[in-house]
Design a protein around this motif. Structure first.
Motif, PDB file in Angstrom:
ATOM      1  N   LEU A 260     -16.022 -21.908  38.853  1.00  0.00           N
ATOM      2  CA  LEU A 260     -17.072 -21.607  37.892  1.00  0.00           C
ATOM      3  C   LEU A 260     -18.419 -21.735  38.602  1.00  0.00           C
ATOM      4  O   LEU A 260     -18.781 -22.827  39.054  1.00  0.00           O
ATOM      5  CB  LEU A 260     -17.013 -22.572  36.703  1.00  0.00           C
ATOM      6  CG  LEU A 260     -15.672 -22.629  35.951  1.00  0.00           C
ATOM      7  CD1 LEU A 260     -15.709 -23.736  34.895  1.00  0.00           C
ATOM      8  CD2 LEU A 260     -15.351 -21.287  35.308  1.00  0.00           C
ATOM      9  N   ALA A 261     -19.136 -20.628  38.702  1.00  0.00           N
ATOM     10  CA  ALA A 261     -20.406 -20.606  39.427  1.00  0.00           C
ATOM     11  C   ALA A 261     -21.537 -20.229  38.486  1.00  0.00           C
ATOM     12  O   ALA A 261     -21.380 -19.369  37.626  1.00  0.00           O
ATOM     13  CB  ALA A 261     -20.334 -19.611  40.586  1.00  0.00           C
ATOM     14  N   GLY A 262     -22.668 -20.873  38.640  1.00  0.00           N
ATOM     15  CA  GLY A 262     -23.825 -20.540  37.820  1.00  0.00           C
ATOM     16  C   GLY A 262     -24.809 -21.684  37.743  1.00  0.00           C
ATOM     17  O   GLY A 262     -24.514 -22.800  38.189  1.00  0.00           O
ATOM     18  N   PRO A 263     -25.992 -21.438  37.192  1.00  0.00           N
ATOM     19  CA  PRO A 263     -27.014 -22.480  37.079  1.00  0.00           C
ATOM     20  C   PRO A 263     -26.551 -23.651  36.220  1.00  0.00           C
ATOM     21  O   PRO A 263     -25.591 -23.532  35.461  1.00  0.00           O
ATOM     22  CB  PRO A 263     -28.190 -21.731  36.412  1.00  0.00           C
ATOM     23  CG  PRO A 263     -27.933 -20.281  36.685  1.00  0.00           C
ATOM     24  CD  PRO A 263     -26.445 -20.132  36.697  1.00  0.00           C
ATOM     25  N   PRO A 264     -27.243 -24.777  36.316  1.00  0.00           N
ATOM     26  CA  PRO A 264     -26.869 -25.952  35.515  1.00  0.00           C
ATOM     27  C   PRO A 264     -27.030 -25.691  34.024  1.00  0.00           C
ATOM     28  O   PRO A 264     -27.893 -24.933  33.590  1.00  0.00           O
ATOM     29  CB  PRO A 264     -27.860 -27.035  35.982  1.00  0.00           C
ATOM     30  CG  PRO A 264     -28.398 -26.554  37.281  1.00  0.00           C
ATOM     31  CD  PRO A 264     -28.369 -25.061  37.233  1.00  0.00           C
ATOM     32  N   GLY A 265     -26.177 -26.347  33.225  1.00  0.00           N
ATOM     33  CA  GLY A 265     -26.343 -26.354  31.777  1.00  0.00           C
ATOM     34  C   GLY A 265     -25.742 -25.194  31.028  1.00  0.00           C
ATOM     35  O   GLY A 265     -25.956 -25.058  29.822  1.00  0.00           O
ATOM     36  N   LEU A 266     -24.949 -24.343  31.702  1.00  0.00           N
ATOM     37  CA  LEU A 266     -24.405 -23.162  31.036  1.00  0.00           C
ATOM     38  C   LEU A 266     -22.984 -23.356  30.520  1.00  0.00           C
ATOM     39  O   LEU A 266     -22.429 -22.452  29.900  1.00  0.00           O
ATOM     40  CB  LEU A 266     -24.443 -21.951  31.975  1.00  0.00           C
ATOM     41  CG  LEU A 266     -25.824 -21.513  32.449  1.00  0.00           C
ATOM     42  CD1 LEU A 266     -25.724 -20.208  33.231  1.00  0.00           C
ATOM     43  CD2 LEU A 266     -26.790 -21.350  31.280  1.00  0.00           C
ATOM     44  N   GLY A 267     -22.371 -24.511  30.811  1.00  0.00           N
ATOM     45  CA  GLY A 267     -21.053 -24.780  30.225  1.00  0.00           C
ATOM     46  C   GLY A 267     -19.908 -24.909  31.201  1.00  0.00           C
ATOM     47  O   GLY A 267     -18.746 -24.821  30.802  1.00  0.00           O
TER      48      GLY A 267
ATOM     49  N   THR B 172     -30.537 -21.678  28.279  1.00  0.00           N
ATOM     50  CA  THR B 172     -29.589 -22.716  28.674  1.00  0.00           C
ATOM     51  C   THR B 172     -29.154 -23.551  27.474  1.00  0.00           C
ATOM     52  O   THR B 172     -29.984 -24.242  26.859  1.00  0.00           O
ATOM     53  CB  THR B 172     -30.229 -23.639  29.735  1.00  0.00           C
ATOM     54  OG1 THR B 172     -30.731 -22.844  30.811  1.00  0.00           O
ATOM     55  CG2 THR B 172     -29.227 -24.635  30.263  1.00  0.00           C
ATOM     56  N   PRO B 173     -27.867 -23.539  27.107  1.00  0.00           N
ATOM     57  CA  PRO B 173     -27.393 -24.315  25.951  1.00  0.00           C
ATOM     58  C   PRO B 173     -27.671 -25.806  26.045  1.00  0.00           C
ATOM     59  O   PRO B 173     -27.967 -26.448  25.043  1.00  0.00           O
ATOM     60  CB  PRO B 173     -25.888 -24.031  25.933  1.00  0.00           C
ATOM     61  CG  PRO B 173     -25.736 -22.733  26.627  1.00  0.00           C
ATOM     62  CD  PRO B 173     -26.798 -22.705  27.679  1.00  0.00           C
ATOM     63  N   ARG B 174     -27.556 -26.369  27.246  1.00  0.00           N
ATOM     64  CA  ARG B 174     -27.808 -27.811  27.381  1.00  0.00           C
ATOM     65  C   ARG B 174     -29.233 -28.150  26.958  1.00  0.00           C
ATOM     66  O   ARG B 174     -29.475 -29.150  26.270  1.00  0.00           O
ATOM     67  CB  ARG B 174     -27.569 -28.263  28.821  1.00  0.00           C
ATOM     68  CG  ARG B 174     -27.809 -29.762  29.042  1.00  0.00           C
ATOM     69  CD  ARG B 174     -27.664 -30.126  30.499  1.00  0.00           C
ATOM     70  NE  ARG B 174     -26.301 -29.916  30.956  1.00  0.00           N
ATOM     71  CZ  ARG B 174     -25.959 -29.843  32.247  1.00  0.00           C
ATOM     72  NH1 ARG B 174     -26.881 -29.925  33.189  1.00  0.00           N
ATOM     73  NH2 ARG B 174     -24.697 -29.665  32.575  1.00  0.00           N
ATOM     74  N   ILE B 175     -30.185 -27.320  27.368  1.00  0.00           N
ATOM     75  CA  ILE B 175     -31.581 -27.547  26.983  1.00  0.00           C
ATOM     76  C   ILE B 175     -31.750 -27.336  25.485  1.00  0.00           C
ATOM     77  O   ILE B 175     -32.455 -28.095  24.817  1.00  0.00           O
ATOM     78  CB  ILE B 175     -32.513 -26.619  27.791  1.00  0.00           C
ATOM     79  CG1 ILE B 175     -32.459 -26.979  29.274  1.00  0.00           C
ATOM     80  CG2 ILE B 175     -33.940 -26.692  27.266  1.00  0.00           C
ATOM     81  CD1 ILE B 175     -33.273 -26.063  30.163  1.00  0.00           C
TER      82      ILE B 175
END
Length: 335
Positions: free
Chosen positions: A57-64, A216-219
Protein backbone atom coordinates in the motif's frame (compact mmCIF):
# COMPACT_ATOMS: atom_id res chain seq x y z
CA UNK A 1 -20.50 11.65 41.61
CA UNK A 2 -21.83 8.49 40.07
CA UNK A 3 -22.84 10.15 36.80
CA UNK A 4 -19.22 10.89 35.77
CA UNK A 5 -16.96 8.51 33.90
CA UNK A 6 -13.87 7.33 35.71
CA UNK A 7 -10.50 7.95 33.99
CA UNK A 8 -10.39 4.25 33.16
CA UNK A 9 -13.87 4.29 31.61
CA UNK A 10 -13.51 7.56 29.68
CA UNK A 11 -12.50 6.88 26.06
CA UNK A 12 -9.15 8.37 25.03
CA UNK A 13 -8.41 10.14 21.75
CA UNK A 14 -6.72 6.93 20.61
CA UNK A 15 -9.90 5.07 21.49
CA UNK A 16 -11.95 7.48 19.40
CA UNK A 17 -9.50 7.08 16.51
CA UNK A 18 -9.87 3.31 16.65
CA UNK A 19 -13.66 3.53 16.88
CA UNK A 20 -13.78 5.67 13.72
CA UNK A 21 -11.88 3.11 11.63
CA UNK A 22 -14.10 1.11 9.24
CA UNK A 23 -13.99 -2.63 9.87
CA UNK A 24 -14.84 -3.89 6.37
CA UNK A 25 -14.23 -2.91 2.75
CA UNK A 26 -17.94 -2.10 2.43
CA UNK A 27 -17.63 0.51 5.21
CA UNK A 28 -14.42 2.01 3.83
CA UNK A 29 -15.09 5.36 2.11
CA UNK A 30 -13.14 6.43 -0.97
CA UNK A 31 -10.37 4.67 -2.92
CA UNK A 32 -13.06 2.89 -4.95
CA UNK A 33 -10.64 1.33 -7.44
CA UNK A 34 -8.33 0.03 -4.73
CA UNK A 35 -11.32 -1.38 -2.82
CA UNK A 36 -12.52 -3.28 -5.88
CA UNK A 37 -9.05 -4.64 -6.63
CA UNK A 38 -8.43 -5.64 -3.03
CA UNK A 39 -11.87 -7.20 -2.71
CA UNK A 40 -11.25 -9.35 -5.78
CA UNK A 41 -7.86 -10.45 -4.44
CA UNK A 42 -9.28 -11.48 -1.07
CA UNK A 43 -12.38 -13.17 -2.51
CA UNK A 44 -10.27 -15.21 -4.93
CA UNK A 45 -7.90 -16.31 -2.17
CA UNK A 46 -10.86 -17.35 0.00
CA UNK A 47 -12.40 -19.40 -2.84
CA UNK A 48 -9.06 -21.08 -3.59
CA UNK A 49 -8.43 -21.56 0.14
CA UNK A 50 -4.94 -20.15 -0.32
CA UNK A 51 -3.05 -17.40 1.44
CA UNK A 52 -3.48 -14.15 -0.56
CA UNK A 53 -0.56 -12.56 -2.38
CA UNK A 54 1.51 -10.03 -0.49
CA UNK A 55 0.12 -6.50 -0.67
CA UNK A 56 1.93 -3.15 -0.91
CA UNK A 57 0.00 0.00 0.00
CA UNK A 58 1.68 3.19 -1.22
CA UNK A 59 0.59 6.77 -0.72
CA UNK A 60 0.79 9.87 1.48
CA UNK A 61 0.13 9.65 5.23
CA UNK A 62 -3.42 9.55 6.55
CA UNK A 63 -5.19 7.97 3.57
CA UNK A 64 -6.02 4.63 5.20
CA UNK A 65 -3.09 2.26 4.74
CA UNK A 66 -3.16 1.02 8.33
CA UNK A 67 -6.95 0.75 8.23
CA UNK A 68 -6.82 -1.32 5.04
CA UNK A 69 -4.32 -3.71 6.63
CA UNK A 70 -6.74 -4.26 9.50
CA UNK A 71 -9.57 -4.80 7.03
CA UNK A 72 -7.50 -7.42 5.15
CA UNK A 73 -7.07 -9.40 8.36
CA UNK A 74 -10.74 -8.95 9.26
CA UNK A 75 -11.99 -10.04 5.82
CA UNK A 76 -9.76 -13.13 5.97
CA UNK A 77 -10.77 -13.79 9.59
CA UNK A 78 -7.09 -14.06 10.51
CA UNK A 79 -5.02 -12.41 13.27
CA UNK A 80 -2.99 -9.27 12.50
CA UNK A 81 0.57 -8.64 13.66
CA UNK A 82 1.68 -5.00 13.36
CA UNK A 83 5.20 -3.63 13.35
CA UNK A 84 7.15 -0.92 11.54
CA UNK A 85 10.25 -0.58 9.40
CA UNK A 86 12.22 1.50 11.94
CA UNK A 87 11.62 -1.22 14.56
CA UNK A 88 13.33 -3.82 12.35
CA UNK A 89 16.98 -2.77 12.37
CA UNK A 90 18.57 -6.22 12.28
CA UNK A 91 17.83 -9.49 10.52
CA UNK A 92 17.30 -11.04 13.94
CA UNK A 93 14.43 -8.64 14.65
CA UNK A 94 12.64 -9.80 11.52
CA UNK A 95 13.41 -13.47 12.20
CA UNK A 96 11.76 -13.19 15.62
CA UNK A 97 8.62 -11.68 14.09
CA UNK A 98 8.37 -14.16 11.20
CA UNK A 99 8.98 -17.26 13.31
CA UNK A 100 6.12 -16.31 15.66
CA UNK A 101 3.49 -15.99 12.89
CA UNK A 102 0.63 -18.47 12.82
CA UNK A 103 -0.70 -20.03 9.56
CA UNK A 104 -2.51 -17.44 7.44
CA UNK A 105 -1.65 -14.54 9.75
CA UNK A 106 -1.43 -11.04 8.27
CA UNK A 107 1.86 -9.22 8.96
CA UNK A 108 1.64 -5.44 8.60
CA UNK A 109 4.91 -3.50 8.30
CA UNK A 110 4.38 0.26 8.29
CA UNK A 111 7.03 2.46 6.63
CA UNK A 112 8.53 -0.69 5.18
CA UNK A 113 11.09 1.33 3.19
CA UNK A 114 12.87 2.13 6.48
CA UNK A 115 13.79 -1.48 7.26
CA UNK A 116 17.46 -2.39 7.62
CA UNK A 117 19.05 -3.76 4.45
CA UNK A 118 19.98 -7.06 6.11
CA UNK A 119 16.34 -7.56 7.13
CA UNK A 120 15.14 -6.75 3.59
CA UNK A 121 17.36 -9.48 2.18
CA UNK A 122 15.95 -11.99 4.66
CA UNK A 123 12.43 -10.91 3.75
CA UNK A 124 12.98 -11.78 0.06
CA UNK A 125 13.21 -15.50 0.79
CA UNK A 126 10.45 -15.39 3.41
CA UNK A 127 7.98 -13.78 0.98
CA UNK A 128 8.70 -16.23 -1.85
CA UNK A 129 9.34 -19.57 -0.17
CA UNK A 130 8.11 -19.05 3.41
CA UNK A 131 11.44 -19.90 4.92
CA UNK A 132 14.49 -18.08 6.23
CA UNK A 133 18.11 -18.97 6.88
CA UNK A 134 19.38 -18.30 10.40
CA UNK A 135 23.09 -18.05 11.08
CA UNK A 136 24.19 -20.00 14.14
CA UNK A 137 27.60 -19.28 15.63
CA UNK A 138 30.21 -16.74 14.61
CA UNK A 139 33.26 -16.57 12.43
CA UNK A 140 34.55 -19.61 10.54
CA UNK A 141 32.36 -21.96 12.56
CA UNK A 142 29.08 -20.22 11.70
CA UNK A 143 26.48 -22.37 9.96
CA UNK A 144 23.24 -21.54 8.19
CA UNK A 145 20.15 -23.29 9.52
CA UNK A 146 16.97 -23.19 7.37
CA UNK A 147 13.75 -22.42 9.23
CA UNK A 148 10.35 -23.16 7.69
CA UNK A 149 7.69 -20.49 8.21
CA UNK A 150 3.92 -20.70 8.33
CA UNK A 151 2.31 -19.23 5.18
CA UNK A 152 1.46 -15.58 5.82
CA UNK A 153 0.34 -12.46 3.97
CA UNK A 154 2.60 -9.44 4.20
CA UNK A 155 0.95 -6.03 3.94
CA UNK A 156 3.58 -3.36 3.54
CA UNK A 157 2.83 0.36 3.76
CA UNK A 158 5.06 3.13 2.49
CA UNK A 159 4.89 6.87 1.96
CA UNK A 160 8.05 6.73 -0.18
CA UNK A 161 7.58 3.91 -2.68
CA UNK A 162 10.60 5.08 -4.67
CA UNK A 163 12.88 4.17 -1.76
CA UNK A 164 11.91 0.48 -1.89
CA UNK A 165 14.55 -1.66 -3.60
CA UNK A 166 13.28 -3.31 -6.80
CA UNK A 167 13.79 -6.90 -5.54
CA UNK A 168 11.46 -6.19 -2.60
CA UNK A 169 8.88 -4.25 -4.60
CA UNK A 170 8.71 -7.03 -7.22
CA UNK A 171 7.79 -9.63 -4.61
CA UNK A 172 4.45 -8.01 -3.84
CA UNK A 173 1.64 -9.62 -5.83
CA UNK A 174 -0.52 -6.51 -5.62
CA UNK A 175 0.45 -2.85 -5.29
CA UNK A 176 -2.20 -0.24 -4.45
CA UNK A 177 -1.55 3.47 -4.91
CA UNK A 178 -3.82 5.48 -2.62
CA UNK A 179 -4.94 8.89 -3.86
CA UNK A 180 -6.01 12.02 -2.02
CA UNK A 181 -9.77 12.24 -1.34
CA UNK A 182 -12.22 14.60 -3.00
CA UNK A 183 -14.28 16.99 -0.86
CA UNK A 184 -17.38 14.84 -1.47
CA UNK A 185 -15.58 11.71 -0.24
CA UNK A 186 -14.28 13.57 2.80
CA UNK A 187 -17.81 14.78 3.55
CA UNK A 188 -18.94 11.13 3.64
CA UNK A 189 -16.05 10.31 6.00
CA UNK A 190 -16.98 13.21 8.29
CA UNK A 191 -20.70 12.37 8.37
CA UNK A 192 -19.93 8.77 9.29
CA UNK A 193 -17.52 9.87 12.04
CA UNK A 194 -20.02 12.43 13.36
CA UNK A 195 -22.65 9.69 13.70
CA UNK A 196 -20.23 7.49 15.62
CA UNK A 197 -19.27 10.40 17.87
CA UNK A 198 -22.97 11.28 18.32
CA UNK A 199 -22.19 14.84 17.24
CA UNK A 200 -24.90 16.78 15.41
CA UNK A 201 -23.26 18.88 12.68
CA UNK A 202 -24.90 20.69 9.78
CA UNK A 203 -24.24 19.85 6.14
CA UNK A 204 -22.58 23.23 5.70
CA UNK A 205 -20.35 22.51 8.70
CA UNK A 206 -19.37 19.16 7.19
CA UNK A 207 -18.45 20.85 3.90
CA UNK A 208 -16.42 23.47 5.75
CA UNK A 209 -14.33 20.80 7.45
CA UNK A 210 -13.97 18.79 4.24
CA UNK A 211 -12.63 21.82 2.38
CA UNK A 212 -9.91 22.32 4.99
CA UNK A 213 -8.84 18.67 5.36
CA UNK A 214 -6.18 18.59 2.62
CA UNK A 215 -7.75 15.57 0.95
CA UNK A 216 -6.86 13.42 3.97
CA UNK A 217 -9.37 11.45 6.11
CA UNK A 218 -7.08 11.43 9.14
CA UNK A 219 -7.01 15.23 9.15
CA UNK A 220 -10.79 15.38 8.58
CA UNK A 221 -11.45 13.18 11.62
CA UNK A 222 -9.02 15.18 13.73
CA UNK A 223 -10.63 18.50 12.79
CA UNK A 224 -14.08 17.06 13.45
CA UNK A 225 -13.05 16.11 17.00
CA UNK A 226 -11.71 19.64 17.62
CA UNK A 227 -14.96 21.17 16.34
CA UNK A 228 -16.93 18.80 18.57
CA UNK A 229 -14.85 19.92 21.58
CA UNK A 230 -15.41 23.58 20.72
CA UNK A 231 -19.16 23.13 20.43
CA UNK A 232 -19.26 21.16 23.69
CA UNK A 233 -17.32 23.75 25.70
CA UNK A 234 -19.05 26.79 24.19
CA UNK A 235 -22.47 25.10 24.12
CA UNK A 236 -23.03 25.97 20.47
CA UNK A 237 -24.61 23.95 17.66
CA UNK A 238 -22.43 22.33 14.98
CA UNK A 239 -23.21 24.99 12.40
CA UNK A 240 -20.95 26.81 9.95
CA UNK A 241 -20.22 29.66 12.34
CA UNK A 242 -19.06 27.31 15.10
CA UNK A 243 -16.98 25.24 12.68
CA UNK A 244 -15.20 28.34 11.36
CA UNK A 245 -14.61 29.67 14.87
CA UNK A 246 -13.16 26.34 16.02
CA UNK A 247 -10.85 25.97 13.05
CA UNK A 248 -9.70 29.57 13.36
CA UNK A 249 -8.85 28.87 16.99
CA UNK A 250 -6.72 25.91 15.89
CA UNK A 251 -4.94 27.93 13.15
CA UNK A 252 -6.43 26.05 10.19
CA UNK A 253 -7.29 28.51 7.43
CA UNK A 254 -9.89 28.20 4.66
CA UNK A 255 -7.47 26.31 2.40
CA UNK A 256 -6.36 23.87 5.09
CA UNK A 257 -2.99 25.50 5.77
CA UNK A 258 -1.84 25.38 9.37
CA UNK A 259 0.69 27.55 11.20
CA UNK A 260 3.77 25.78 9.83
CA UNK A 261 2.45 25.76 6.26
CA UNK A 262 1.91 29.52 6.39
CA UNK A 263 5.31 30.12 7.98
CA UNK A 264 7.05 28.19 5.20
CA UNK A 265 5.11 29.97 2.47
CA UNK A 266 5.67 33.37 4.08
CA UNK A 267 9.39 32.65 4.41
CA UNK A 268 9.70 31.87 0.70
CA UNK A 269 7.80 35.04 -0.24
CA UNK A 270 8.99 37.56 2.34
CA UNK A 271 12.51 36.44 3.29
CA UNK A 272 13.66 35.01 -0.02
CA UNK A 273 11.76 37.23 -2.47
CA UNK A 274 9.61 34.37 -3.74
CA UNK A 275 12.57 32.04 -4.29
CA UNK A 276 14.26 30.00 -5.44
CA UNK A 277 15.42 28.87 -2.01
CA UNK A 278 17.11 25.63 -1.01
CA UNK A 279 15.54 23.20 1.43
CA UNK A 280 18.19 23.60 4.15
CA UNK A 281 17.96 27.40 4.13
CA UNK A 282 14.17 27.23 4.21
CA UNK A 283 14.20 24.81 7.15
CA UNK A 284 16.60 26.98 9.16
CA UNK A 285 14.52 30.10 8.49
CA UNK A 286 11.40 28.56 10.09
CA UNK A 287 13.21 26.54 12.77
CA UNK A 288 12.09 23.12 11.54
CA UNK A 289 13.81 19.95 10.37
CA UNK A 290 14.41 19.75 6.63
CA UNK A 291 12.78 16.31 6.56
CA UNK A 292 9.58 17.76 8.07
CA UNK A 293 9.45 20.49 5.43
CA UNK A 294 10.07 18.04 2.59
CA UNK A 295 7.77 15.23 3.73
CA UNK A 296 4.91 17.05 5.50
CA UNK A 297 4.64 20.68 4.38
CA UNK A 298 5.97 20.86 0.85
CA UNK A 299 3.79 18.16 -0.81
CA UNK A 300 0.58 19.95 0.18
CA UNK A 301 1.83 23.41 -0.81
CA UNK A 302 2.86 22.07 -4.21
CA UNK A 303 -0.42 20.21 -4.69
CA UNK A 304 -2.37 23.33 -3.72
CA UNK A 305 -0.50 25.32 -6.38
CA UNK A 306 1.12 27.64 -3.84
CA UNK A 307 4.69 26.45 -4.31
CA UNK A 308 6.74 24.82 -7.04
CA UNK A 309 9.98 22.88 -6.96
CA UNK A 310 12.71 23.73 -9.46
CA UNK A 311 16.28 22.57 -9.96
CA UNK A 312 17.41 25.70 -8.09
CA UNK A 313 15.01 25.39 -5.17
CA UNK A 314 11.48 26.20 -4.00
CA UNK A 315 9.58 29.03 -5.71
CA UNK A 316 6.29 30.66 -4.66
CA UNK A 317 3.60 30.80 -7.35
CA UNK A 318 1.31 33.75 -8.01
CA UNK A 319 -1.31 32.01 -5.83
CA UNK A 320 1.31 31.66 -3.10
CA UNK A 321 2.01 35.41 -3.14
CA UNK A 322 -1.72 36.11 -3.02
CA UNK A 323 -2.25 33.74 -0.09
CA UNK A 324 0.42 35.51 1.96
CA UNK A 325 -1.15 38.85 1.06
CA UNK A 326 2.07 40.29 -0.34
CA UNK A 327 2.26 42.63 -3.31
CA UNK A 328 3.21 40.58 -6.38
CA UNK A 329 6.27 41.86 -8.28
CA UNK A 330 5.01 41.79 -11.86
CA UNK A 331 8.46 41.05 -13.30
CA UNK A 332 8.34 37.61 -11.64
CA UNK A 333 5.28 36.53 -13.58
CA UNK A 334 5.47 38.64 -16.71
CA UNK A 335 4.76 36.75 -19.93
Amino acid sequence: MSGELSPQAAPSEQGYEGALRPATLAEFVGQSKVRRQLGLLLDAATLRQHTPDHILLAGPPGLGKTTLSMIVASELDKPLHQTSGPAIQHAGDLAAVLSALTPGEVLFIDEIHRMARSAEEMLYLAMEDFKIDIMVGKGAGATSVPLELSPFTLVGATTRAGLLPNPLRDRFGFTAHLEFYSDDELSSVIRRAARLLEFDISDQGVEEIAGRSRGTPRIANRLLRRVRDYCLVHETPGDTESVRAALTLYDVDQHGLDRLDREVLAAVVERFGGGPVGLSNLAVSVGEEAETIEAVVEPFLVRAGLLTRTSRGRVATRLGWQHVGAEIPEHLFSV
